[in-house]
Motif scaffolding. Structure first.
Motif, PDB file in Angstrom:
ATOM      1  N   ALA A   1      53.173  90.506  19.113  1.00  0.00           N
ATOM      2  CA  ALA A   1      54.179  89.445  19.033  1.00  0.00           C
ATOM      3  C   ALA A   1      53.605  88.120  19.511  1.00  0.00           C
ATOM      4  O   ALA A   1      53.937  87.052  18.976  1.00  0.00           O
ATOM      5  CB  ALA A   1      55.398  89.823  19.862  1.00  0.00           C
ATOM      6  N   HIS A   2      52.725  88.163  20.505  1.00  0.00           N
ATOM      7  CA  HIS A   2      52.062  86.947  20.997  1.00  0.00           C
ATOM      8  C   HIS A   2      51.258  86.281  19.877  1.00  0.00           C
ATOM      9  O   HIS A   2      51.285  85.055  19.721  1.00  0.00           O
ATOM     10  CB  HIS A   2      51.154  87.302  22.172  1.00  0.00           C
ATOM     11  CG  HIS A   2      50.196  86.225  22.563  1.00  0.00           C
ATOM     12  ND1 HIS A   2      50.585  85.106  23.282  1.00  0.00           N
ATOM     13  CD2 HIS A   2      48.861  86.091  22.329  1.00  0.00           C
ATOM     14  CE1 HIS A   2      49.530  84.324  23.477  1.00  0.00           C
ATOM     15  NE2 HIS A   2      48.474  84.905  22.911  1.00  0.00           N
ATOM     16  N   ILE A   3      50.539  87.083  19.103  1.00  0.00           N
ATOM     17  CA  ILE A   3      49.761  86.545  17.982  1.00  0.00           C
ATOM     18  C   ILE A   3      50.689  85.950  16.924  1.00  0.00           C
ATOM     19  O   ILE A   3      50.444  84.862  16.388  1.00  0.00           O
ATOM     20  CB  ILE A   3      48.889  87.642  17.349  1.00  0.00           C
ATOM     21  CG1 ILE A   3      47.833  88.136  18.342  1.00  0.00           C
ATOM     22  CG2 ILE A   3      48.220  87.151  16.074  1.00  0.00           C
ATOM     23  CD1 ILE A   3      46.749  87.149  18.650  1.00  0.00           C
ATOM     24  N   VAL A   4      51.753  86.666  16.613  1.00  0.00           N
ATOM     25  CA  VAL A   4      52.686  86.218  15.573  1.00  0.00           C
ATOM     26  C   VAL A   4      53.307  84.872  15.935  1.00  0.00           C
ATOM     27  O   VAL A   4      53.405  83.970  15.094  1.00  0.00           O
ATOM     28  CB  VAL A   4      53.784  87.282  15.346  1.00  0.00           C
ATOM     29  CG1 VAL A   4      54.892  86.729  14.458  1.00  0.00           C
ATOM     30  CG2 VAL A   4      53.179  88.544  14.728  1.00  0.00           C
ATOM     31  N   ARG A   5      53.727  84.726  17.174  1.00  0.00           N
ATOM     32  CA  ARG A   5      54.372  83.477  17.592  1.00  0.00           C
ATOM     33  C   ARG A   5      53.449  82.276  17.451  1.00  0.00           C
ATOM     34  O   ARG A   5      53.906  81.167  17.169  1.00  0.00           O
ATOM     35  CB  ARG A   5      54.855  83.607  19.035  1.00  0.00           C
ATOM     36  CG  ARG A   5      56.121  84.431  19.200  1.00  0.00           C
ATOM     37  CD  ARG A   5      56.706  84.244  20.591  1.00  0.00           C
ATOM     38  NE  ARG A   5      55.843  84.799  21.614  1.00  0.00           N
ATOM     39  CZ  ARG A   5      55.931  86.042  22.078  1.00  0.00           C
ATOM     40  NH1 ARG A   5      56.863  86.863  21.595  1.00  0.00           N
ATOM     41  NH2 ARG A   5      55.119  86.477  23.016  1.00  0.00           N
ATOM     42  N   GLY A   6      52.158  82.489  17.644  1.00  0.00           N
ATOM     43  CA  GLY A   6      51.225  81.373  17.585  1.00  0.00           C
ATOM     44  C   GLY A   6      50.600  81.142  16.226  1.00  0.00           C
ATOM     45  O   GLY A   6      49.791  80.217  16.064  1.00  0.00           O
TER      46      GLY A   6
ATOM     47  N   PRO B   1      64.016  87.537   6.253  1.00  0.00           N
ATOM     48  CA  PRO B   1      63.558  86.168   5.951  1.00  0.00           C
ATOM     49  C   PRO B   1      62.072  86.087   5.623  1.00  0.00           C
ATOM     50  O   PRO B   1      61.658  85.213   4.859  1.00  0.00           O
ATOM     51  CB  PRO B   1      63.877  85.410   7.254  1.00  0.00           C
ATOM     52  CG  PRO B   1      64.921  86.215   7.932  1.00  0.00           C
ATOM     53  CD  PRO B   1      64.617  87.634   7.588  1.00  0.00           C
ATOM     54  N   ALA B   2      61.283  87.000   6.182  1.00  0.00           N
ATOM     55  CA  ALA B   2      59.837  86.970   5.954  1.00  0.00           C
ATOM     56  C   ALA B   2      59.423  87.725   4.703  1.00  0.00           C
ATOM     57  O   ALA B   2      58.281  87.636   4.274  1.00  0.00           O
ATOM     58  CB  ALA B   2      59.107  87.561   7.163  1.00  0.00           C
ATOM     59  N   PHE B   3      60.357  88.493   4.108  1.00  0.00           N
ATOM     60  CA  PHE B   3      60.013  89.401   3.019  1.00  0.00           C
ATOM     61  C   PHE B   3      60.358  88.876   1.628  1.00  0.00           C
ATOM     62  O   PHE B   3      60.081  89.560   0.640  1.00  0.00           O
ATOM     63  CB  PHE B   3      60.727  90.742   3.214  1.00  0.00           C
ATOM     64  CG  PHE B   3      59.973  91.698   4.113  1.00  0.00           C
ATOM     65  CD1 PHE B   3      58.860  91.279   4.814  1.00  0.00           C
ATOM     66  CD2 PHE B   3      60.371  93.024   4.248  1.00  0.00           C
ATOM     67  CE1 PHE B   3      58.165  92.150   5.641  1.00  0.00           C
ATOM     68  CE2 PHE B   3      59.685  93.901   5.062  1.00  0.00           C
ATOM     69  CZ  PHE B   3      58.585  93.464   5.769  1.00  0.00           C
TER      70      PHE B   3
ATOM     71  N   CYS C   1      59.754  96.192  20.274  1.00  0.00           N
ATOM     72  CA  CYS C   1      59.980  96.413  18.842  1.00  0.00           C
ATOM     73  C   CYS C   1      60.889  95.321  18.287  1.00  0.00           C
ATOM     74  O   CYS C   1      60.577  94.695  17.283  1.00  0.00           O
ATOM     75  CB  CYS C   1      60.597  97.791  18.649  1.00  0.00           C
ATOM     76  SG  CYS C   1      61.066  98.174  16.952  1.00  0.00           S
ATOM     77  N   GLU C   2      61.996  95.081  18.951  1.00  0.00           N
ATOM     78  CA  GLU C   2      62.931  94.056  18.508  1.00  0.00           C
ATOM     79  C   GLU C   2      62.289  92.680  18.563  1.00  0.00           C
ATOM     80  O   GLU C   2      62.432  91.871  17.648  1.00  0.00           O
ATOM     81  CB  GLU C   2      64.176  94.087  19.399  1.00  0.00           C
ATOM     82  CG  GLU C   2      65.220  93.050  19.014  1.00  0.00           C
ATOM     83  CD  GLU C   2      66.448  93.136  19.896  1.00  0.00           C
ATOM     84  OE1 GLU C   2      67.431  92.450  19.574  1.00  0.00           O
ATOM     85  OE2 GLU C   2      66.412  93.884  20.897  1.00  0.00           O
ATOM     86  N   GLU C   3      61.518  92.430  19.614  1.00  0.00           N
ATOM     87  CA  GLU C   3      60.871  91.134  19.791  1.00  0.00           C
ATOM     88  C   GLU C   3      59.880  90.851  18.656  1.00  0.00           C
ATOM     89  O   GLU C   3      59.865  89.756  18.087  1.00  0.00           O
ATOM     90  CB  GLU C   3      60.158  91.116  21.144  1.00  0.00           C
ATOM     91  CG  GLU C   3      59.449  89.801  21.462  1.00  0.00           C
ATOM     92  CD  GLU C   3      58.710  89.877  22.784  1.00  0.00           C
ATOM     93  OE1 GLU C   3      58.643  88.855  23.475  1.00  0.00           O
ATOM     94  OE2 GLU C   3      58.192  90.965  23.117  1.00  0.00           O
ATOM     95  N   LEU C   4      59.084  91.842  18.343  1.00  0.00           N
ATOM     96  CA  LEU C   4      58.058  91.652  17.316  1.00  0.00           C
ATOM     97  C   LEU C   4      58.677  91.374  15.957  1.00  0.00           C
ATOM     98  O   LEU C   4      58.312  90.412  15.279  1.00  0.00           O
ATOM     99  CB  LEU C   4      57.155  92.882  17.237  1.00  0.00           C
ATOM    100  CG  LEU C   4      56.130  92.884  16.096  1.00  0.00           C
ATOM    101  CD1 LEU C   4      55.187  91.685  16.204  1.00  0.00           C
ATOM    102  CD2 LEU C   4      55.345  94.178  16.079  1.00  0.00           C
TER     103      LEU C   4
ATOM    104  N   GLY D   1      60.123  87.862  11.431  1.00  0.00           N
ATOM    105  CA  GLY D   1      61.126  87.389  10.480  1.00  0.00           C
ATOM    106  C   GLY D   1      61.405  85.916  10.599  1.00  0.00           C
ATOM    107  O   GLY D   1      61.647  85.225   9.606  1.00  0.00           O
ATOM    108  N   ARG D   2      61.346  85.399  11.822  1.00  0.00           N
ATOM    109  CA  ARG D   2      61.669  83.995  12.045  1.00  0.00           C
ATOM    110  C   ARG D   2      60.463  83.082  11.783  1.00  0.00           C
ATOM    111  O   ARG D   2      60.642  81.916  11.389  1.00  0.00           O
ATOM    112  CB  ARG D   2      62.141  83.813  13.489  1.00  0.00           C
ATOM    113  CG  ARG D   2      62.557  82.395  13.848  1.00  0.00           C
ATOM    114  CD  ARG D   2      63.123  82.295  15.245  1.00  0.00           C
ATOM    115  NE  ARG D   2      62.170  82.783  16.248  1.00  0.00           N
ATOM    116  CZ  ARG D   2      62.392  83.816  17.041  1.00  0.00           C
ATOM    117  NH1 ARG D   2      63.533  84.497  16.947  1.00  0.00           N
ATOM    118  NH2 ARG D   2      61.493  84.193  17.926  1.00  0.00           N
ATOM    119  N   THR D   3      59.237  83.600  11.987  1.00  0.00           N
ATOM    120  CA  THR D   3      58.050  82.746  11.994  1.00  0.00           C
ATOM    121  C   THR D   3      57.277  82.749  10.679  1.00  0.00           C
ATOM    122  O   THR D   3      56.795  81.704  10.243  1.00  0.00           O
ATOM    123  CB  THR D   3      57.103  83.197  13.135  1.00  0.00           C
ATOM    124  OG1 THR D   3      57.816  83.210  14.367  1.00  0.00           O
ATOM    125  CG2 THR D   3      55.911  82.263  13.239  1.00  0.00           C
ATOM    126  N   CYS D   4      57.137  83.918  10.046  1.00  0.00           N
ATOM    127  CA  CYS D   4      56.169  84.074   8.960  1.00  0.00           C
ATOM    128  C   CYS D   4      56.824  84.247   7.592  1.00  0.00           C
ATOM    129  O   CYS D   4      57.987  84.631   7.484  1.00  0.00           O
ATOM    130  CB  CYS D   4      55.259  85.266   9.237  1.00  0.00           C
ATOM    131  SG  CYS D   4      54.413  85.190  10.828  1.00  0.00           S
TER     132      CYS D   4
END
Length: 507
Positions: free
Chosen positions: A176-181, A246-248, A214-217, A222-225
């Motif tokens: 999740a850290h990677i995804v956010r950045g 949203p990401a799909f 799990c929920e965080e990731l 969905g919100r970022t990518c």
């Protein structure tokens, strides 16, 4: 290479070099390349198993313009990472002065692509250092390495578009850290990560009722990518699909592996949630005719479909809709009812296949060969395993598929002649790889072609089984015996010689 050595070439202007799969490339060849190809910016050594970590590191030290390195399945290790992380100014190369204020930067700091999947020689400490410096990476593959959470937390880049961390021990929060950045992430493979969604424990060792990571990731994804390709296993569920909507919307490929459980409701939502899908790969899922018909009817751009070891009740009704765009079809342990008549229907509705894999279709027989060869004359890959008696009378029609490059025939009937490998290579000019089982050899063995007679074959895999007592049948007074895999002989030809290796894995 020998002729090149004797020609005394000057410095080359080559910037992109691919030597993928060349097991004959040696350390001396890499040394020659590093001296004369100083302009290299892209290097692909994937599968070059004969080169050492030291030789790769020496090349990296000399080719300071490298920004893309593909070294999966090689000896790439700590020495190579030290070379990437050392400052360019230490190289003793006058070219370093061209970097201006950045002359103290390491090569790692300018890398855009790094694929080092299954490089077991890389330790955790080296990965930590590498991730802290590789800030410009766009494409990163660390599959099957000793990757841990701290390395991902150390990564400070923000340009990732492709990330493969499959079969590693990372957790949900670190990913999740990677995804956010990295909001530009388009391709994510986290399949086989068993710790990804393990339930968290508090300091007293009590499990939380819900694994928050799990929920965080999935919420962050969905919100970022805006993903185009995703492969997940453990923890992938109906909730994940909802969070990832949203990401799909632009998703083209989805793979659900072991540990993932979408369930019937999620699979029904798949066509509407991911309307642009071109590739669907489902492993160990529960499926039904209604789900498959919905997928087939809605995803008209579908080019690849894999159903592997899935449970449920599907029939030939799932394949009655025409799929003119389908190029790849894998039905592994999901269609035990398939007959020759069903196979004919498949050739009519999936007329443009180039890759076919059927496992566990026990009602097929030797006539199936003609159906396959006439129905799909352009096949480049055929895998047939545990398919009744397809080869019980040898090969009669499959040799007509002259475009075949990859052929796997295992446990389909003991009718293959001793000279089958040479016969196949001579009749199918594009054939590169053959996989067989001694159980199917009519004489109990296969002849190995001479180096000069192999045509264009590069790899042959011959599996061997052993008889094992099966005691599960309680109704039988005497326990019956069954064949189980014992070892695989792997033969690899390169430009110099033949290498023989025996492994326990079933390749």
């Amino acid at each position: 290479m020998t002729s090149v050595y004797h020609s005394r070439p000057s410095l080359s202007n080559i910037t992109k070099l691919t030597l993928e799969g060349r097991s004959d490339i040696s350390d001396s060849d890499l040394e020659f390349i590093s001296k004369h190809c100083v302009s290299l910016s892209y290097l692909n050594l994937k599968g070059c198993s004969s080169v050492t970590d030291i030789s790769i590191s020496n090349l990296i030290l000399r080719c300071i313009k490298l920004h893309s390195i593909v070294v999966c399945d090689t000896s790439f290790g700590t020495n190579s990472i030290q070379a990437l992380c050392s400052g360019i100014s230490k190289l003793g190369n006058s070219s370093a002065s061209h970097f201006g204020d950045r002359h103290l930067d390491s090569l790692a700091s300018s890398l855009q692509t790094l694929h080092m999947g299954r490089c077991k020689g890389v330790d955790e400490t080296s990965l930590l250092e590498l991730m802290s410096q590789a800030k410009l990476l766009k494409s990163l593959s660390l599959r099957g390495t000793h990757l841990v959470d701290d390395a991902l937390y150390n990564f400070s880049g923000s340009s990732l578009e492709m990330l493969d961390v499959s079969n590693t021990m990372i957790s949900g929060p670190s990913l999740a850290h990677i995804v956010r950045g990295n909001s530009g992430l388009k391709f994510l493979n986290a399949r086989g990560c068993k710790k990804l969604f393990q339930q968290e424990r508090d300091t007293r060792g009590v499990e939380f009722s819900f694994p928050y990571s799990c929920e965080e990731l999935f919420t962050d994804l969905g919100r970022t990518c805006k993903l185009e390709e995703i492969a997940l296993g453990w923890g992938f569920s109906y909730f994940a699909l909802e969070a990832l909507k949203p990401a799909f919307m632009s998703l083209k490929s989805i793979t659900v592996g072991l540990g993932g459980s979408l369930g019937e409701n999620a699979l029904r939502l798949l066509p509407t949630t991911c309307p642009m899908l071109e590739s669907v790969n489902l492993h160990f899922q529960v499926i039904s005719d209604s789900i498959m018909i919905s997928i087939m009817a809605s995803l008209r751009k579908l080019e690849a479909l894999a159903l592997c070891y899935c449970l449920g009740d599907i029939s030939i009704s799932s394949f009655k809709l025409p799929l003119p765009n389908l190029k790849i079809l894998r039905l592994e342990r999901v269609t035990p009812w398939m007959t020759n008549h069903d196979l004919v229907l498949l050739t009519q509705n999936c007329a443009n296949l180039v890759e076919l894999s059927l496992i566990g279709c026990t009602f097929l027989n030797t006539d199936s060969q003609l159906i396959i060869s006439q129905g799909w004359p352009g096949l480049t890959s055929v895998h047939l395993e545990d398919c009744g008696g397809i080869t019980s009378e040898g090969i009669t029609s499959l040799f007509n598929n002259t475009a075949l490059e990859d052929l796997l025939l295992r446990h389909n009937g003991p009718g293959l002649q001793r000279n089958f490998i040479l016969d196949a290579a001579s009749k199918m000019p594009m054939l590169r790889q053959v996989s067989l089982d001694l159980c199917d050899a009519s004489d109990g063995d296969f002849d190995i072609p001479d180096y000069a007679d192999r045509y264009f074959l590069s790899t042959v895999k011959i599996a061997r089984c052993k008889s094992k007592r099966c005691t599960l049948d309680l109704n039988c007074t005497q326990a019956r015996r069954q064949a189980v895999h014992e070892e695989t002989l792997v033969l690899v030809w390169n430009s110099k010689n033949l290498t023989r290796t025996v492994v326990k894995e079933r390749l």
